[in-house]
Structures are given as C-alpha cells and as structure tokens.
Write a protein that holds these residues in place. Structure first.
Motif, PDB file in Angstrom:
ATOM      1  N   ALA A 113       0.832  -1.207   0.000  1.00  6.57           N
ATOM      2  CA  ALA A 113       0.000   0.000   0.000  1.00  6.57           C
ATOM      3  C   ALA A 113       0.867   1.258   0.000  1.00  6.57           C
ATOM      4  N   TYR A 114       1.976   1.176   0.720  1.00  8.53           N
ATOM      5  CA  TYR A 114       2.903   2.319   0.816  1.00  8.53           C
ATOM      6  C   TYR A 114       3.352   2.746  -0.585  1.00  8.53           C
ATOM      7  N   ARG A 115       3.612   1.761  -1.439  1.00  9.23           N
ATOM      8  CA  ARG A 115       4.061   2.066  -2.808  1.00  9.23           C
ATOM      9  C   ARG A 115       2.938   2.657  -3.656  1.00  9.23           C
ATOM     10  N   LYS A 116       1.699   2.490  -3.202  1.00  9.31           N
ATOM     11  CA  LYS A 116       0.565   2.976  -4.003  1.00  9.31           C
ATOM     12  C   LYS A 116      -0.007   4.304  -3.506  1.00  9.31           C
ATOM     13  N   ILE A 117       0.577   4.836  -2.463  1.00 11.51           N
ATOM     14  CA  ILE A 117       0.140   6.162  -2.007  1.00 11.51           C
ATOM     15  C   ILE A 117       0.702   7.183  -2.991  1.00 11.51           C
ATOM     16  N   ARG A 118      -0.153   8.073  -3.467  1.00 11.32           N
ATOM     17  CA  ARG A 118       0.352   9.116  -4.371  1.00 11.32           C
ATOM     18  C   ARG A 118       0.368  10.447  -3.647  1.00 11.32           C
ATOM     19  N   ILE A 119       1.531  11.066  -3.629  1.00 10.45           N
ATOM     20  CA  ILE A 119       1.605  12.403  -3.037  1.00 10.45           C
ATOM     21  C   ILE A 119       2.108  13.359  -4.114  1.00 10.45           C
ATOM     22  N   ASP A 120       1.301  14.354  -4.434  1.00  8.73           N
ATOM     23  CA  ASP A 120       1.762  15.402  -5.345  1.00  8.73           C
ATOM     24  C   ASP A 120       2.339  16.533  -4.505  1.00  8.73           C
ATOM     25  N   TYR A 121       3.585  16.838  -4.758  1.00 10.30           N
ATOM     26  CA  TYR A 121       4.249  17.920  -4.031  1.00 10.30           C
ATOM     27  C   TYR A 121       4.347  19.151  -4.932  1.00 10.30           C
ATOM     28  N   GLU A 122       3.892  20.270  -4.438  1.00 11.22           N
ATOM     29  CA  GLU A 122       4.149  21.533  -5.127  1.00 11.22           C
ATOM     30  C   GLU A 122       5.218  22.236  -4.295  1.00 11.22           C
ATOM     31  N   GLU A 123       6.444  22.130  -4.742  1.00  5.28           N
ATOM     32  CA  GLU A 123       7.561  22.556  -3.886  1.00  5.28           C
ATOM     33  C   GLU A 123       7.608  24.063  -3.683  1.00  5.28           C
ATOM     34  N   LEU A 124       7.944  24.434  -2.463  1.00  7.63           N
ATOM     35  CA  LEU A 124       8.062  25.840  -2.079  1.00  7.63           C
ATOM     36  C   LEU A 124       9.536  26.138  -1.788  1.00  7.63           C
ATOM     37  N   PRO A 125       9.954  27.397  -1.900  1.00  5.13           N
ATOM     38  CA  PRO A 125      11.328  27.721  -1.487  1.00  5.13           C
ATOM     39  C   PRO A 125      11.505  27.307  -0.026  1.00  5.13           C
ATOM     40  N   ALA A 126      12.641  26.687   0.265  1.00  3.93           N
ATOM     41  CA  ALA A 126      12.894  26.221   1.635  1.00  3.93           C
ATOM     42  C   ALA A 126      14.106  26.957   2.187  1.00  3.93           C
ATOM     43  N   VAL A 127      14.218  26.962   3.508  1.00  2.00           N
ATOM     44  CA  VAL A 127      15.372  27.620   4.136  1.00  2.00           C
ATOM     45  C   VAL A 127      16.014  26.658   5.134  1.00  2.00           C
ATOM     46  N   PHE A 128      17.335  26.513   5.017  1.00  2.00           N
ATOM     47  CA  PHE A 128      18.063  25.546   5.848  1.00  2.00           C
ATOM     48  C   PHE A 128      19.105  26.207   6.752  1.00  2.00           C
ATOM     49  N   ASP A 129      19.364  27.498   6.506  1.00  2.00           N
ATOM     50  CA  ASP A 129      20.367  28.216   7.291  1.00  2.00           C
ATOM     51  C   ASP A 129      19.624  29.163   8.244  1.00  2.00           C
ATOM     52  N   PRO A 130      19.813  28.984   9.546  1.00  2.00           N
ATOM     53  CA  PRO A 130      19.035  29.808  10.488  1.00  2.00           C
ATOM     54  C   PRO A 130      19.305  31.309  10.353  1.00  2.00           C
ATOM     55  N   ILE A 131      20.502  31.688   9.916  1.00  2.00           N
ATOM     56  CA  ILE A 131      20.777  33.119   9.750  1.00  2.00           C
ATOM     57  C   ILE A 131      19.945  33.673   8.577  1.00  2.00           C
ATOM     58  N   GLU A 132      19.878  32.879   7.501  1.00  4.29           N
ATOM     59  CA  GLU A 132      19.008  33.260   6.370  1.00  4.29           C
ATOM     60  C   GLU A 132      17.552  33.308   6.822  1.00  4.29           C
ATOM     61  N   ALA A 133      17.183  32.328   7.642  1.00  5.49           N
ATOM     62  CA  ALA A 133      15.782  32.208   8.076  1.00  5.49           C
ATOM     63  C   ALA A 133      15.330  33.390   8.922  1.00  5.49           C
ATOM     64  N   MET A 134      16.286  34.099   9.551  1.00  6.68           N
ATOM     65  CA  MET A 134      15.928  35.248  10.398  1.00  6.68           C
ATOM     66  C   MET A 134      15.584  36.485   9.568  1.00  6.68           C
ATOM     67  N   LYS A 135      15.984  36.468   8.298  1.00  2.00           N
ATOM     68  CA  LYS A 135      15.750  37.651   7.450  1.00  2.00           C
ATOM     69  C   LYS A 135      14.265  37.793   7.112  1.00  2.00           C
ATOM     70  N   GLU A 136      13.863  39.037   6.918  1.00  2.00           N
ATOM     71  CA  GLU A 136      12.450  39.347   6.654  1.00  2.00           C
ATOM     72  C   GLU A 136      11.902  38.622   5.425  1.00  2.00           C
ATOM     73  N   ASP A 137      12.746  38.536   4.378  1.00  2.00           N
ATOM     74  CA  ASP A 137      12.250  37.975   3.112  1.00  2.00           C
ATOM     75  C   ASP A 137      12.453  36.460   3.011  1.00  2.00           C
ATOM     76  N   ALA A 138      12.838  35.813   4.107  1.00  2.00           N
ATOM     77  CA  ALA A 138      13.048  34.357   4.081  1.00  2.00           C
ATOM     78  C   ALA A 138      11.702  33.643   3.951  1.00  2.00           C
ATOM     79  N   PRO A 139      11.699  32.443   3.343  1.00  2.00           N
ATOM     80  CA  PRO A 139      10.463  31.648   3.348  1.00  2.00           C
ATOM     81  C   PRO A 139      10.011  31.407   4.792  1.00  2.00           C
ATOM     82  N   LYS A 140       8.729  31.525   5.032  1.00  2.00           N
ATOM     83  CA  LYS A 140       8.228  31.358   6.406  1.00  2.00           C
ATOM     84  C   LYS A 140       7.705  29.929   6.612  1.00  2.00           C
ATOM     85  N   ILE A 141       8.087  29.334   7.741  1.00  2.00           N
ATOM     86  CA  ILE A 141       7.684  27.954   8.026  1.00  2.00           C
ATOM     87  C   ILE A 141       6.328  27.937   8.739  1.00  2.00           C
TER      88      ILE A 141
END
Lengths: 422, 156
Positions: A113-141
């Motif tokens: 069943a796990y192999r038959k689950i379909r997930i469509d992802y519409e990817e969003l900009p992501a942020v992995f650096d906390p210093i970047e994440a603190m900036k106003e224009d960073a993607p919001k989680i």
C-alpha cells in the motif's frame, strides 16, 4: 549523617529481566487479532501536498489509510507550541513529517500500500540556514516570522568592560546537529479496552504529556486514555516529543483492533528530534592581569521545522554562555529559529552542551594572548563559593570547580607539560 | 516456504518458514524468543547477536534457511535450572545494565569470548564486544563485568 543508599552498590530492579531477555520493549509485545501500521512521511522539506490514498486502500489486507481528515479533534500537538500536525494537512515543512498512516493485516500489505500512495508535491522555497531564516524575506515555516524566541541577558556595562580589556578575542563557533541514536527504535501498540478506554503501549519519556495530547487529538476525556510505558531502550531526550502515539491510538480507536508499529532505524532518524546546531559568535576580553572583564555573545539555534523545546534550550544556552567564570560585564542574545531542517529538541545537556565549545576555546585563545598557562588563567576566573553569575545568582553552596580542574591538571600533567613548552 | 530444522537453546525445532525470513524473524516471530533485539537491521549495532555453532553472528544478516542444521544459543538459553550464567550475574553486579536493549547481544558476545579465551586482556575484551553498540554506558562497565565473569567462570 547515616545514609541508607548513597555509597552503596544497589542492584537495579530491572537488571535481571534485562540480562535474561525477559524485559519487554514495545516491539516484543504481540496481541491476538493484531494488525500493523506504517507511516507515510514527506520526502520534501517544504511543499504543498495533495495525497491520494484510493489505490492504497484497495490493496488486499489494507484496513484503512489515515490522514489529517481522520483526526476527530485538533490535528496538532507539541510540548510547548502546538506546531506539529498529527498528519500534514496542506503543507509539509520537513523531510520525514508524517502525512498518512497505513493499517493492514500484514506488514507486507502495508508495504504494498505504501508504494501505491500518491503524493503530489508543489515545492516551495525552503530555508536551511538559520541566519538566512531570520531575514524578513526568508520563506516562512509557520506564521509571519521564523524567530521563535529571543533571550536577552544583560549585566554591567559592555563599553566599560571593553575599556578595561587589554586583550580581546573574537570568534565564531558552530556546533553540529546530532542524532541521539538510542538503541531501541520507536515501536508501539494501541488497543481499546471493553469500556472504550484507548490504551497506548510505548517507550516514552512523558507518559503524562502523551496522555493529554492523545486525548485532545481523539476528542476523548483524559480518563479514557491510558499510556503504558514499557522498558525504554534509551531516550536521551529524543522520546520527549510524540512520534507514533497519536497515530496508533487513532487507528485502534477507529478499527477496534490492536495496532502495532515498529520503525526501522532509518525511520527512527526521520521521526524524532535532534540536538540543536548552534552558531555562537563570541567576544571575550581580559585585563593585563588575566582577569575577565567582558563577554558578548550571540547564539543562534536551529530549531528545524518544529519548536519542540527550542525556547528552553536556547534560554539554557544563554544562561550558561559565560561558562563557569566570573565576568562583570555580559551581554548575551540567544535566538531559536525555524528552518525546514529536521526538528531539534531535547538532548543530553539541553543547550548547556553546545556553549562550552565556544567559551572554553575563548579561554584558551585569551590565555595564549596573555602568554599564560590556560589552567592558571581559568583558576583566576572560575566560580568559587560566593561568586555571582551573569544572571545574578549568588553561589552560596559548594562550588568545588577548583578541585576538579586541579585533579584534571594533575592527571593530564597539563601544567607540567606547558612549562616544558609542550 | 522452506522446511528447516535447527537446535535453539538445546531444543530441536522443525519448522516451515518463508524464504525471505531472516534468522532474527524466525527466532522472534516463529519461536517467540523476543530476547533477541533488532537495533538497525544492517549488522552495525549487534543487538541481534546470537551464538551460531559457537560463533557470534548478527541474526539480522543470516537468512532463516541458512540456519538449517545449526545449533543456536540465544539469551533465553543462558539461565539454567533457575541459575544465572556467570556473565549475566557479573553484568548485573557491575552495573553494566542500563536501558538494556544492547544487553542480550552484549552478554552473548561476552560469553562467546570467554568460552574461547578464559583469560582475555583488556584489549581482547574490548575487541570481543566491538561489534556491539551501547548508547548508555560508555562500555567501561562491560569491561568490569567481563573481568568479574572471568573469575566466576573459573570458580565453577
């Protein structure tokens, strides 16, 4: 004083069951009529999701695939902020975030069943650096800002401290994310008793929190939820946040059958928290006699996608930022920041473990500038009985740090080797 | 399905198993010997250690059919007539047991070591349990326990 326990060799109560293999962990429990669960998790760090479970539910032996739509009450949990979803609804915010829970008669049917689950992802900009994440224009989680928490510690006058400092060292230290890797991967069972009480059997650090969370999610009164804590195969902080508890309770309540899940080691890595990586900017100054005068620190902790204990951990990092040293002028700012990384939480030391990497190397760097034995430099500045910490605490009881350093110095022959220029 | 016969803890089993079952699955799911633990499933942690024909193996890396005709000792086979094996007793007394999940494998690795070498050096003890991860103790208590067990085994 006569002591009954201290200083005596006490045999732990569960030791014999553990050396004979009789001790039960959740994976060791088998119930009649039991079915199996498997968690479907996000493979993207930040994406809108659409989940199609129809083909998976048609697989022979599959009883049901649970998603956020099946959570009867609130689809949220978390030890401080309710910022985990039981199942991601609209958007996934980290790799490994639960999206669905498959329940089937056999593990093999779960996997098909796990192999038959379909997930469509519409990817969003992501942020992995906390210093970047603190900036106003960073993607919001979550919400409008990624800054969860800011702790400020102020003592004395930093400008005054700088004036008095002949030697100043300034460095940035980074500590990594760490996995607890307790030896027993997460596993659990849930079943329903005759009176409708939902029972979750799990290895946890917080049965009382788990009970409250399960009751809220399922819309049950707390007295209709029971958490049975088995032997716990290591935890080290990583069993403080919920993993399988709610999924199991929900499935058992709906299906009226015992449900069991066992995570693989890989899934265990995805499922629970990590140690907070920290970026620690330190400025530390000492006068010409080797006495510390000031310390300024900015500590940024990466909370990942969920808060967990981020504010408590970053507070502790801030409180411990000076290390065990008397410093008259102190300014500390510590921050906890959301990113799309794996979430971080409790781990041995809880924020007090990262900062010594910074403050101790600062001590070594200052001693070097002074041309002083780093042991001698520390002995001049350490907390002793009567010292006042940067948070204003007066240490009135025993502070045997001098004895500790002396013992270490003697054992390592550090001062002796230092004198010999080694 | 495949038919196998194997001796586990002095008892002969003749069973029919799925071809893709690992030895750990046979022990736990077919024979109910849940003392054997799975920590990683890929031979890194040693929690699933059992003794097979005198040698320690990771039971997650041995297929069930490969155990056909073998003689296996699991943690359930050490206590005899209500009496703990000296290694078990030593582990309890030395405080080497904390969360306990590594302990069945660790105890069996220690027993296998002492069966072959009754007087191991510290280095040989460390080598003997080097395939078994423990995340609680830091291993020093296992060293203490093994030395205690050496003495107990000589006394028997």
């Amino acid at each position: 004083m006569k002591l009954n326990m201290v200083g005596k060799n006490i045999i732990r109560v569960d030791a014999e069951a553990k050396v004979t293999g009789e001790a039960l962990y959740p994976q060791d429990i088998y119930l009649d009529n039991m079915v199996y669960g498997k968690t479907v998790r996000s493979t993207k760090p930040h994406a809108y999701i659409k989940v199609d479970i129809r083909e998976a539910e048609k697989v022979d032996g599959v009883l049901k695939v649970f998603t956020y739509k099946d959570v009867p009450n609130k689809n949220e949990h978390g030890v401080v902020l309710k910022d985990h979803e039981v199942f991601a609804s609209r958007k996934a915010i980290r790799v490994g975030e639960p999206i669905a829970f498959i329940v089937a008669e056999t593990v093999r049917a779960c996997e098909e069943a796990y192999r038959k689950i379909r997930i469509d992802y519409e990817e969003l900009p992501a942020v992995f650096d906390p210093i970047e994440a603190m900036k106003e224009d960073a993607p919001k989680i979550h919400g409008d800002s990624n800054i969860i928490y800011h702790y400020k510690l102020r003592r004395g006058d930093i400008e005054e401290g700088k004036k008095k400092s002949k030697y100043i060292v300034e460095n940035v230290y980074k500590s990594p994310m760490v996995e607890h890797a307790f030896l027993q991967p997460e596993a659990g069972l849930a079943y329903v008793e005759e009176d409708g009480t939902v029972v979750v059997v799990i290895a946890t650090q917080y049965p009382h929190y788990d009970r409250e969370e399960v009751a809220i999610n399922l819309g049950l009164p707390e007295e209709k939820v029971k958490i049975i804590n088995t032997n716990v195969g290591g935890a080290f902080g990583a069993r403080e946040d919920i993993t399988a508890q709610i999924h199991l309770a929900l499935a058992a309540m709906v299906l009226k059958r015992p449900v069991k899940v066992i995570y693989s080691r890989e899934e265990s890595f995805l499922a629970h928290s990590k140690r907070h990586p920290m970026i620690m900017k330190y400025k530390t100054g000492a006068d010409e006699n080797g006495y510390l005068q000031y310390m300024e620190a900015e500590i940024i902790g990466d909370a990942g996608a969920h808060c967990s204990w981020a504010m408590n951990v970053l507070r502790k990092a801030g409180v411990h930022a000076t290390g065990p040293y008397v410093i008259p002028h102190v300014k500390v700012d510590s921050y906890a920041v959301y990113t799309n990384n794996p979430f971080t939480g409790a781990m041995r030391g809880f924020g007090a473990t990262q900062v010594p990497i910074a403050h101790e190397q600062q001590m070594d760097a200052l001693a070097e500038k002074l041309g002083m034995n780093p042991i001698e430099f520390r002995m001049k500045n350490i907390f002793r009985k009567g010292s006042i910490t940067a948070t204003g605490q007066v240490l009135v009881d025993s502070v045997p740090l001098d004895r500790c350093i002396e013992a270490v110095d003697k054992s390592f022959k550090f001062s002796q080797l230092w004198k010999e220029g080694k | 399905m495949v038919d196998i016969s194997l001796t586990v803890n002095d008892r002969l089993y003749e069973i029919s198993i799925d071809e893709n079952m690992r030895l750990i699955d046979v022990l736990r799911d077919e024979l109910g010997l849940i003392g054997t633990k799975e920590g990683c499933g890929e031979g890194e942690c040693g929690a699933c250690t059992v003794i097979m024909d005198g040698e320690i193996v990771n039971s997650c890396l041995v297929m069930g059919f490969q155990a056909n005709g073998s003689n296996i000792v699991t943690i359930e086979g050490l206590k005899k007539d209500g009496k703990l094996h000296p290694v078990q007793r030593a582990y309890i007394e030395a405080g080497a047991v904390q969360c306990g999940f590594c302990i069945p494998g660790m105890v069996l690795a220690t027993k296998a070591l002492l069966d072959k070498n009754p007087n191991p050096s510290d280095e040989e003890i460390r080598e003997g349990i080097s395939g078994n991860l423990c995340r609680c103790t830091g291993y020093n208590k296992m060293l203490v326990a093994t030395k205690k067990a050496m003495v107990y085994m000589k006394g028997e």
